[in-house]
Enzyme design. Structure first.
Site, short mmCIF file in Angstrom:
data_model
loop_
_atom_site.label_atom_id
_atom_site.label_comp_id
_atom_site.label_asym_id
_atom_site.label_seq_id
_atom_site.Cartn_x
_atom_site.Cartn_y
_atom_site.Cartn_z
N HIS A 1 16.38 -29.52 -10.16
CA HIS A 1 16.74 -30.52 -8.68
C HIS A 1 15.32 -29.80 -8.49
O HIS A 1 14.68 -28.66 -8.22
CB HIS A 1 17.40 -30.24 -7.64
CG HIS A 1 17.17 -31.26 -6.64
ND1 HIS A 1 16.93 -32.46 -6.39
CD2 HIS A 1 16.25 -30.17 -5.49
CE1 HIS A 1 17.45 -32.83 -5.22
NE2 HIS A 1 16.68 -31.58 -4.81
N SER B 1 13.30 -35.16 -2.91
CA SER B 1 14.41 -34.81 -2.69
C SER B 1 14.03 -35.08 -1.35
O SER B 1 14.49 -36.49 -1.07
CB SER B 1 14.49 -33.30 -2.44
OG SER B 1 15.88 -33.66 -2.19
#
Ligand code: GCU
Length: 369
Positions: free
Chosen positions: A340, A198
């Site tokens: 995620h 990320s």
């Protein structure tokens, strides 16, 4: 394959030489002046081992190393943890930019959790190193008072529009860990990779784009301003990211909020800066904020730079099925089922890719300078 209007990576007729000497230099300059900011070059570094013990049942030597960076306006220190396989041989190393729990840069916690599975990494024959993002630059808008930027600036209120932000600082941190690793007999110098998830993945890409001593980079779910093509992207865009996290970037980047079409670059160009080294991108099915399709497309488009070296980029007929890694070229990709995250599944697919790819690296890549 999806068609999208993105600026061309290079002009027709570009050769390997003109790519390396002209276009690549131009693109590095663009990402530096328009997105992540300029990385300082004048500083000195000292390393001190502050903790050392056997770990992982004697299979690794664990160390905590303090990196002391001195520049014009002061000195700044940050720690990293490293587990070096203890078998007397040289090994590849994975440098992790850790943007989650700070605890796992301490030796007694390195085996815990899937986010940085140091035990599994060492068991597969790698040295595992990690530092925490917040130790290099705070992940908040503090006017650059507390992070490493302050030793390079007389007055943070006078920062130019291309002054580096947090992503640039985290990338810088990974390069300092690489400096240390290159001096260790337990490390194979041409086999050091940088990994991030990320925001850490955005920093890892920018790090490897600039620092060619890294033979590979792995970006997990890095999305907007990371691996994903911005034009036509779903989920997060420049307006959202520069509103919530302006301090990740240089100030110039926010000018493109809602005006992506005017950017003289897009993120496939960042990925292309990794060529001819090994590039890996992964996405997660439920991560629409990062946008898997745009991450995949970017990885496909970056292949053009690899072809200048006679190498294959991402070998794909189209967007892949979930949990079906594409490992046929110098660029690897997988779409993991789920959220995620960076999981043990992801780490293992990346290490599979590296093990097949190490032998294909051109001579001299990532060696000691
Ligand atoms: C936020 C941000 C993303 C980033 C993510 C993360 O969601 O909008 O750009 O990638 O945080 O770092 O987990």
């Amino acid at each position: 394959m999806e068609k999208r209007m993105v600026p061309p990576l290079m002009e027709p007729g570009t050769t390997r030489e003109s790519w390396e000497q002209i276009r690549r230099v131009e693109l590095l300059r663009l990402f530096s002046s328009e997105v992540y900011g300029d990385t300082p070059r004048e500083f000195e570094t000292r390393f001190t081992v502050t903790e050392e013990s056997e770990t992982m049942g004697g299979k690794a030597l664990g160390r905590v190393v303090q990196v002391q960076v001195t520049a014009r306006y002061g000195t700044f220190s940050f720690p990293f943890a490293v587990c070096l396989p203890n078998d007397g041989k040289a090994h590849p190393a994975l440098v992790f930019i850790n943007n989650r729990a700070k605890g796992n840069v301490h030796l007694d916690e390195v085996e815990a959790g899937g986010f940085w599975p140091a035990g599994e990494i060492v068991a597969r024959g790698y040295a595992a190193a990690a530092f925490h993002t917040g130790d290099v630059d705070t992940d908040c808008d503090d006017g650059f008072q507390n992070g490493i930027q302050r030793i390079f600036e007389a007055d943070s209120s006078l920062r130019p529009d291309d002054a580096w932000g947090a992503l640039g600082a985290w990338a810088f941190g990974a390069s300092r860990v690489c400096d240390w690793l290159l001096e260790q007999p337990q490390i194979t110098p041409g086999k050091i990779a940088v990994i991030g998830h990320s925001r850490g993945g955005k920093a890892a890409l920018w790090c490897a784009a600039q620092d060619e001593r890294f033979c590979s980079v792995y970006s997990s779910c890095s999305g907007c301003s990371g691996a994903a093509v911005t034009r036509g992207k779903a989920g997060e865009r420049v307006a959202e990211i520069t509103r919530s996290f302006p301090y990740w970037f240089c100030r110039n980047y926010s000018r493109y909020a809602g005006r992506e079409e005017e950017m003289p670059f897009d993120q496939h160009m960042l990925l292309a800066l990794i060529a001819p080294r090994l590039l890996y991108v992964s996405s997660a099915t439920q991560d629409q904020w990062a946008d898997p399709q745009s991450e995949f497309l970017s990885a496909v488009l970056a292949g053009e730079a690899y072809r200048l070296y006679g190498l294959k980029g991402l070998e794909a007929e189209g967007f892949p099925e979930q949990d079906s890694p594409l490992h046929g070229g110098q660029i690897g990709y997988h779409l993991r089922t789920g959220q995620h995250d960076l999981t043990l599944y992801d780490w293992n697919r990346y290490m599979d890719f590296l093990e097949a790819g190490f032998g294909t690296l051109p001579e001299g890549i990532g060696k000691r300078e």
